[in-house]
Design a protein around this motif. Structure first.
Motif, PDB file in Angstrom:
ATOM      1  N   ASP A   1      14.076 -36.747  12.958  1.00 26.56           N
ATOM      2  CA  ASP A   1      14.987 -36.550  13.927  1.00 26.56           C
ATOM      3  C   ASP A   1      14.310 -36.505  15.285  1.00 26.56           C
ATOM      4  O   ASP A   1      13.375 -35.647  15.281  1.00 26.56           O
ATOM      5  CB  ASP A   1      16.018 -35.363  13.532  1.00 26.56           C
ATOM      6  N   ALA A   2      14.873 -37.335  16.196  1.00 29.71           N
ATOM      7  CA  ALA A   2      14.411 -37.024  17.698  1.00 29.71           C
ATOM      8  C   ALA A   2      14.625 -35.646  18.178  1.00 29.71           C
ATOM      9  O   ALA A   2      15.921 -35.225  17.780  1.00 29.71           O
ATOM     10  CB  ALA A   2      14.854 -38.005  18.446  1.00 29.71           C
ATOM     11  N   LYS A   3      13.856 -35.103  18.921  1.00 27.00           N
ATOM     12  CA  LYS A   3      14.215 -33.632  19.586  1.00 27.00           C
ATOM     13  C   LYS A   3      14.589 -33.894  20.967  1.00 27.00           C
ATOM     14  O   LYS A   3      14.148 -34.868  21.525  1.00 27.00           O
ATOM     15  CB  LYS A   3      13.104 -32.899  19.649  1.00 27.00           C
ATOM     16  N   GLY A   4      15.549 -32.893  21.554  1.00 25.19           N
ATOM     17  CA  GLY A   4      15.658 -32.863  22.731  1.00 25.19           C
ATOM     18  C   GLY A   4      17.195 -33.153  22.911  1.00 25.19           C
ATOM     19  O   GLY A   4      17.669 -33.708  22.154  1.00 25.19           O
TER      20      GLY A   4
ATOM     21  N   LEU B   1      22.053 -35.139  26.855  1.00 25.09           N
ATOM     22  CA  LEU B   1      23.050 -35.331  27.830  1.00 25.09           C
ATOM     23  C   LEU B   1      23.155 -36.502  28.416  1.00 25.09           C
ATOM     24  O   LEU B   1      22.535 -37.321  28.828  1.00 25.09           O
ATOM     25  CB  LEU B   1      22.544 -34.086  29.100  1.00 25.09           C
ATOM     26  N   GLN B   2      24.418 -37.144  29.072  1.00 26.56           N
ATOM     27  CA  GLN B   2      24.773 -38.246  29.600  1.00 26.56           C
ATOM     28  C   GLN B   2      25.205 -38.026  30.913  1.00 26.56           C
ATOM     29  O   GLN B   2      25.452 -36.942  31.592  1.00 26.56           O
ATOM     30  CB  GLN B   2      25.951 -38.725  29.028  1.00 26.56           C
ATOM     31  N   GLY B   3      25.075 -39.215  31.719  1.00 31.60           N
ATOM     32  CA  GLY B   3      25.233 -39.244  33.056  1.00 31.60           C
ATOM     33  C   GLY B   3      26.815 -39.351  33.386  1.00 31.60           C
ATOM     34  O   GLY B   3      27.597 -39.595  32.433  1.00 31.60           O
ATOM     35  N   PRO B   4      27.511 -39.600  34.555  1.00 27.70           N
ATOM     36  CA  PRO B   4      28.811 -39.710  34.674  1.00 27.70           C
ATOM     37  C   PRO B   4      29.085 -41.021  34.237  1.00 27.70           C
ATOM     38  O   PRO B   4      28.331 -42.072  34.483  1.00 27.70           O
ATOM     39  CB  PRO B   4      28.844 -39.776  36.419  1.00 27.70           C
TER      40      PRO B   4
ATOM     41  N   GLY C   1      26.766 -32.680  40.457  1.00 25.50           N
ATOM     42  CA  GLY C   1      26.507 -31.939  39.211  1.00 25.50           C
ATOM     43  C   GLY C   1      26.143 -32.691  37.959  1.00 25.50           C
ATOM     44  O   GLY C   1      25.158 -32.608  37.130  1.00 25.50           O
ATOM     45  N   MET C   2      26.917 -33.924  37.643  1.00 19.52           N
ATOM     46  CA  MET C   2      26.653 -34.939  36.578  1.00 19.52           C
ATOM     47  C   MET C   2      25.191 -35.688  36.909  1.00 19.52           C
ATOM     48  O   MET C   2      24.489 -35.936  36.077  1.00 19.52           O
ATOM     49  CB  MET C   2      27.832 -35.899  36.478  1.00 19.52           C
ATOM     50  N   VAL C   3      25.181 -36.212  37.981  1.00 20.26           N
ATOM     51  CA  VAL C   3      23.847 -37.145  38.529  1.00 20.26           C
ATOM     52  C   VAL C   3      22.679 -35.899  38.139  1.00 20.26           C
ATOM     53  O   VAL C   3      21.658 -36.203  37.539  1.00 20.26           O
ATOM     54  CB  VAL C   3      24.043 -37.370  39.952  1.00 20.26           C
ATOM     55  N   GLY C   4      23.012 -34.707  38.720  1.00 14.66           N
ATOM     56  CA  GLY C   4      21.676 -33.962  38.474  1.00 14.66           C
ATOM     57  C   GLY C   4      21.291 -33.479  37.060  1.00 14.66           C
ATOM     58  O   GLY C   4      20.302 -33.325  36.536  1.00 14.66           O
TER      59      GLY C   4
ATOM     60  N   ARG D   1      17.552 -34.404  32.712  1.00 15.33           N
ATOM     61  CA  ARG D   1      17.062 -34.877  31.549  1.00 15.33           C
ATOM     62  C   ARG D   1      16.186 -36.085  31.501  1.00 15.33           C
ATOM     63  O   ARG D   1      15.035 -36.006  30.858  1.00 15.33           O
ATOM     64  CB  ARG D   1      18.303 -35.448  30.896  1.00 15.33           C
ATOM     65  N   LEU D   2      16.458 -37.061  32.277  1.00 20.82           N
ATOM     66  CA  LEU D   2      15.513 -38.510  32.302  1.00 20.82           C
ATOM     67  C   LEU D   2      13.853 -38.104  32.805  1.00 20.82           C
ATOM     68  O   LEU D   2      13.007 -38.426  32.194  1.00 20.82           O
ATOM     69  CB  LEU D   2      16.083 -39.420  33.004  1.00 20.82           C
ATOM     70  N   MET D   3      14.104 -37.051  33.848  1.00 19.65           N
ATOM     71  CA  MET D   3      12.822 -36.878  34.379  1.00 19.65           C
ATOM     72  C   MET D   3      11.955 -36.125  33.773  1.00 19.65           C
ATOM     73  O   MET D   3      10.665 -35.833  33.557  1.00 19.65           O
ATOM     74  CB  MET D   3      13.091 -35.913  35.811  1.00 19.65           C
TER      75      MET D   3
END
Length: 411
Positions: free
Chosen positions: A313-316, A319-322, A344-347, A352-354
Motif C-alpha cells: 500500500d502507498a503511504k501518505g 488530499l485533493q485540490g478544489p 485554503g483548498m489550494v494550500g 501535499r504535492l510539495m
C-alpha cells in the motif's frame, strides 16, 4: 505446419491410450458390480467349508468331497448365466457404454477448454528459447534515429508570451556565454519541455563538454532522459549508453536503475526489471518519482516474469485540490469568503504535492489555480518541485511545464 501436425498426432495418440485405459478400468468395475445370486451362494458355501475345516468340525476327506461338489455346481451355474445373458452380462454391456460415453465427454471437454484458453498452433516456447528471443530483441532493437522517425510528430508545446520572451533571452545568454553551466542546464531542460529535443540535446552535449570529468551522474543521466523523451518513452541503445555511464559513476543512482529496468521490460526481460525495481521500491521514499512510476508497472512486470508479488500500500495522505463543484459553490459567497475558501483548498493541494508528490493531473491543476490567483512566485516554486517529482516521466513533466507556461510561470 509440420510442427502442428506432429503436436496433434502426439496429442491424439496420448488421448487414445488414456481413453483405452479408462474404458478398461470402468469395464472391469462394471463386470464385478453385479453378481448372480446362485453364484454368490456357491462361493459362500466354499468359504464355509474352509472355515469348518479350520475349526476342526469337518473331516479333511469330507471337506474335499464338498469342495468338489460345490465347485461343480458353481461352474454349471456360471455357464447357465453366461448362456442366458443374465444380469452380469447386461451390466457389462451397460457399463461399457457408460464408460465409452464418459471418456468421450472428458476428451471433448478437454478439447473445448484448450481451444478456449490455450493457444492452438502456437509453437512451444521453453525458457531457453524465450531468453534467446529476448537477447535477440535487445541486440537488434531500433536505434535512436529509427525510433524518433517512427514517433508521430507532436505539436510544439504552447508557451505564453512571457515564457517565450524569457526563452529568447535564455538562448541569447547561453550563446553569449557558452561555458555557463547553469544556463546550459536551464536551456536543455526547458528546450526539452517545449519539445525542442534537438536543441535540448545540443545544450546538454555542450554542458557535458564543458564539465568534462567533473560532470555529475545527474548531468550524465539527463542525456538519457532527453533521448527517451524524444523517442516517446523508448529506451534506445544510445540512451542505454548514458544510463550505463551514470551507473558506472553512481551504481545506486535510483533514476538510472529505474530506467535500466524500463529498458529490460521493453526487450522482454521482465525478470530483470523486477530485480531492479522491487528493491528500489522498497528503498523509497514513497513520494519519489521513480517509486510512483514503478508502482504503475511492477505488478504487470511480476506477472510476466511468473513472480508472486503483492504491491504494498502507498503511504501518505491523498488530499485533493478544489474541484469544479467547489469552485461553483464559491460563486455564491462573498468575495472575501470565496478567496479564503479557494486559498485554503489550494494550500492543501500545494502542501501535499510539495511534500509527497502526486499524479500529473494534480500538478496541472495546481499550475492552473495558482495562475488564476496570480501567484507567480508560488507557481515557480511548485514547478521546481514538479521537476523533481516527475523527473522519471518526461511526458508528464512536459505537460506540467506546458500548464505552467500557460499560467505565466517562467522557470
Amino acid at each position: 505446419m509440420m510442427d502442428q501436425w506432429l503436436f496433434w498426432a502426439v496429442a491424439a495418440a496420448l488421448a487414445a491410450v488414456v481413453a483405452a485405459i479408462l474404458v478398461q478400468a470402468l469395464r472391469r468395475g462394471a463386470e464385478t458390480a453385479v453378481e448372480h445370486p446362485d453364484l454368490k451362494v456357491y462361493r459362500d458355501q466354499l468359504a464355509e467349508v474352509d472355515r469348518d475345516l479350520a475349526r476342526g468340525t469337518l473331516a479333511a476327506d469330507e471337506a474335499q468331497r464338498l469342495r468338489v461338489e460345490v465347485s461343480r455346481r458353481l461352474l454349471e451355474a456360471d455357464r447357465a448365466v453366461q448362456k442366458a445373458g443374465g444380469p452380469g452380462a447386461r451390466t457389462d454391456r451397460r457399463g461399457l457404454v457408460l464408460a465409452v460415453g464418459f471418456v468421450l465427454i472428458v476428451l471433448a471437454g478437454a478439447l473445448w477448454l484448450y481451444n478456449r484458453i490455450g493457444a492452438p498452433g502456437y509453437p512451444d516456447l521453453p525458457l531457453a528459447l524465450r531468453l534467446d528471443m529476448a537477447e535477440d530483441a535487445y541486440k537488434t532493437r531500433p536505434s535512436q534515429a529509427e525510433a524518433v522517425a517512427a514517433v508521430p510528430a507532436a505539436p510544439a508545446a504552447p508557451a505564453g508570451a512571457e515564457f517565450a520572451a524569457l526563452m529568447d533571452k535564455l538562448r541569447a545568454a547561453v550563446a553569449a556565454r557558452p561555458e555557463d553551466v547553469t544556463g546550459l542546464e536551464l536551456l536543455a531542460r526547458n528546450e526539452s519541455a517545449l519539445g525542442n529535443f534537438d536543441a535540448a540535446l545540443a545544450a546538454q552535449t555542450r554542458l557535458l563538454d564543458v564539465q568534462g570529468d567533473a560532470a555529475t551522474a545527474d548531468q550524465q543521466l539527463m542525456m538519457a532522459e532527453i533521448l527517451i523523451a524524444q523517442a516517446g518513452g523508448y529506451v534506445s541503445p544510445e540512451a542505454e549508453g548514458w544510463i550505463i555511464r551514470t551507473l558506472e559513476q553512481d551504481p545506486q543512482h535510483p533514476m538510472a536503475r529505474y530506467l535500466s529496468g524500463l529498458m529490460f521490460a521493453q526487450v522482454g526481460r521482465p525478470d530483470r526489471s523486477f530485480a531492479l525495481w522491487q528493491p528500489l521500491l522498497a528503498e523509497g521514499p514513497a513520494e519519489a518519482p521513480w517509486a510512483q512510476a514503478i508502482r504503475t508497472d511492477i505488478q504487470a512486470v511480476a506477472e510476466q516474469a511468473g513472480i508472486r508479488f503483492s504491491l504494498p500500500d502507498a503511504k501518505g495522505p491523498d488530499l485533493q485540490g478544489p474541484s469544479a463543484a467547489d469552485m461553483a459553490a464559491a460563486s455564491d459567497m462573498s468575495a472575501a469568503d470565496r478567496q479564503a475558501m479557494i486559498e485554503g483548498m489550494v494550500g492543501q493541494l500545494e502542501a501535499r504535492l510539495m511534500s509527497d508528490g502526486g499524479p500529473v493531473e494534480d500538478w496541472v491543476k495546481l499550475m492552473g489555480v495558482l495562475g488564476v490567483l496570480a501567484q507567480p512566485d508560488r507557481g515557480r516554486a511548485a514547478l521546481a518541485a514538479a521537476e523533481q517529482a516527475l523527473a522519471a516521466d518526461p511526458a508528464a513533466l512536459a505537460e506540467v511545464r506546458t500548464a505552467a507556461a500557460a499560467a505565466g510561470f517562467a522557470p
